[in-house]
Design an enzyme around this catalytic site. Structure first.
Site, PDB file in Angstrom:
ATOM      1  N   THR A 202     -43.313 116.265 104.954  1.00 37.35           N
ATOM      2  CA  THR A 202     -42.374 115.225 105.375  1.00 37.35           C
ATOM      3  C   THR A 202     -42.236 114.202 104.254  1.00 37.35           C
ATOM      4  O   THR A 202     -42.617 114.473 103.116  1.00 37.35           O
ATOM      5  CB  THR A 202     -42.815 114.604 106.720  1.00 37.35           C
ATOM      6  N   ASN A 203     -41.678 113.027 104.533  1.00 36.36           N
ATOM      7  CA  ASN A 203     -41.522 111.988 103.504  1.00 36.36           C
ATOM      8  C   ASN A 203     -41.719 110.612 104.136  1.00 36.36           C
ATOM      9  O   ASN A 203     -41.964 110.513 105.336  1.00 36.36           O
ATOM     10  CB  ASN A 203     -40.153 112.119 102.828  1.00 36.36           C
ATOM     11  N   ARG A 204     -41.566 109.562 103.336  1.00 40.02           N
ATOM     12  CA  ARG A 204     -41.940 108.223 103.789  1.00 40.02           C
ATOM     13  C   ARG A 204     -40.846 107.476 104.544  1.00 40.02           C
ATOM     14  O   ARG A 204     -40.990 106.290 104.820  1.00 40.02           O
ATOM     15  CB  ARG A 204     -42.404 107.390 102.591  1.00 40.02           C
TER      16      ARG A 204
END
Ligand code: CTP
Length: 208
Positions: A21-23
């Site tokens: 995933t990412n931030r």
């Protein structure tokens, strides 16, 4: 007007318990949805997993990964006048999802990734969207040049560009400073809270 908004991160499964995933917190996209609904628009929010409450009066489609977000957007976009792509969609996803939990054995393992479909980049040519198209560009360098190239390539009316090399704004921060990049000119707006910025940007997008 009818406005479609994508928001949040995506989760790309590696095995039954792990994902990439990412931030992205989803704050900017949800602030857009809330602002657009308060201004009387009919809003559909298509979002990856976040911890934010769905804004009042907003229709909602939850998705998990980039492929699901593509399908949801493809099936809904033609009903809308404006589409705002604020989601941080994964550019790559594991080539294969392991059916069972990957066991710890080797010292080093390799994960092979394949490109996901560019949802924003498909809106005009593949999905046939004729309305106002707004994308985001998260850049760490050459903000203007990169955002302008994205604007032209993806046939957007506007790209909202973020400098993600700055830790005081952008990803997971309550504030943002953005540069509006149009096909033929650009303008940097002052730093402000994502809520205020969303109202301001919705007004600008209505005028487009
Ligand atoms: N986007 C999308 N589908 C993808 C990847 C990105 O719809 N598979 C959208 C995002 O929602 C955003 C815009 O494209 O509005 C730009 O995302 P960004 O990650 O900055 O750009 P990319 O086109 O992925 O280019 P790069 O990562 O090479 O900078």
């Amino acid at each position: 007007m009818k406005i479609l908004i994508t928001a949040g991160p995506t989760r790309e499964s590696i095995d039954p318990v792990r994902y990439l995933t990412n931030r992205s917190s989803g704050k900017m996209g949800y602030a857009f949805a809330a602002a657009a609904a308060k201004r009387g628009h009919s809003v559909l929010l298509i979002s990856g997993p976040t911890s934010i409450e769905i804004p009042e009066g907003v229709d909602f489609i939850p998705i998990e990964n980039a492929a699901e977000m593509y399908q949801a957007v493809a099936s809904q976009i033609s009903r809308h006048d404006i589409a705002i792509f604020a989601a941080a969609v994964a550019d790559y996803t594991p080539s294969k999802i392991a059916e069972q939990k990957i066991k710890k054995a080797e010292n080093e393992i390799t994960l092979t990734l394949k490109q996901t479909k560019d949802i924003l980049g498909s809106a005009r040519d593949i999905m046939g969207f004729k309305g106002t198209l707004v994308g985001f560009a998260a850049e760490t360098e050459n903000l203007l040049e990169n955002a302008r190239a994205k604007c032209l390539k993806k046939r957007c009316d506007l790209i909202i560009a973020n400098d993600i090399s700055r830790s005081d704004i952008g990803f997971d921060s309550p504030e943002n400073e953005v540069t509006l990049v149009y096909p033929d000119n650009s303008k940097t707006l002052p730093q402000e809270s994502k809520e205020h910025l969303a109202f301001h940007l919705i007004e600008i997008i209505e005028d487009l």
